[in-house]
Enzyme design. Sequence first.
Site, PDB file in Angstrom:
ATOM      1  N   CYS A 167     -66.167  56.563  33.398  1.00 32.43           N
ATOM      2  CA  CYS A 167     -65.958  57.965  33.040  1.00 32.43           C
ATOM      3  C   CYS A 167     -65.181  58.591  34.186  1.00 32.43           C
ATOM      4  CB  CYS A 167     -67.282  58.683  32.826  1.00 32.43           C
ATOM      5  SG  CYS A 167     -67.108  60.461  32.521  1.00 32.43           S
ATOM      6  N   CYS A 184     -62.333  65.264  29.320  1.00 32.65           N
ATOM      7  CA  CYS A 184     -62.436  63.802  29.354  1.00 32.65           C
ATOM      8  C   CYS A 184     -61.371  63.265  30.312  1.00 32.65           C
ATOM      9  CB  CYS A 184     -62.240  63.205  27.962  1.00 32.65           C
ATOM     10  SG  CYS A 184     -62.448  61.400  27.919  1.00 32.65           S
TER      11      CYS A 184
END
Length: 281
Positions: A74, A208
């Site tokens: 991530c 994101c």
Amino acid sequence: MKITFTKMHGAGNDFVLIDDREGLVPWEDHFLMAAIASRRNGIGCEGIILVQPSDKADFRMRFLNPDGTEVSMCGNGARCAAAFAHAIGASGTALTMETMCGLVDAQVKKDGTVCVWMPEPSKRNYTLTLDVDGETITGHFIDTGVPHFVVQVPNVSMFNIVDLGRKLRLHPAFSPDGANIDFVTLRPPNRMTMRTYERGVEAESGACGTGAVACVVVAVETLDFTLPAKVKTSSGFELIVDGDWRHKKCTGLTLTGPTKFVYTGEIDLDTVDMGTEIDNA
């Protein structure tokens, strides 16, 4: 068992961070982790990040999606993990973390931003055409630590991404693991606005990082965009993606953006409300 946690966000991507250098957090209990991540029954976040011991790096970043499942990478989570690890004395400002994608370097800057060196993109499948309920959707598939499918739209701020995002995320073309779905509006030569329907969150995420990298790589490699590129997230924050453009491929990519410590608290794992439904929307 009571544990201390820190709530952070990276460009609007919010996380629960826990110092697990003693290895006491039962992270393999996916139902418990999902309950902690629940916005109704728990703390609420788009990911749980554990800072754990590593014999290869300053620390290991273990990342759990809001549904309790572990994923390999991530981008914004790694940036928050770097800032958190430095704050608790697990690393200096220049650091290396171990992830499921391998070793990731990061730099915590004085202005509060954090830069991470991202995994090399892979599995490119550009101009992929899919059938969704009789409608043809064309996008670009790329793995930037996790899989992404990038779809260009005229005005992402006015686009309903949830319905189409859910259908694409579950499309057989991406089975069995699925993909994150990025909708992006491009503003040449080096700016764009993006929104992401994120697997594991099963909703739109605040931002994101791996998706920002995916959108930039696709734009540079297919539409002659230039680096560095600036990506505006759905939360209104800006991420910067930079790197080298060699042999018609992007390499050495970095992701830079803001991080913020929101608050610190304590939660008793023995009394977490498991509930009957986990809803992170």
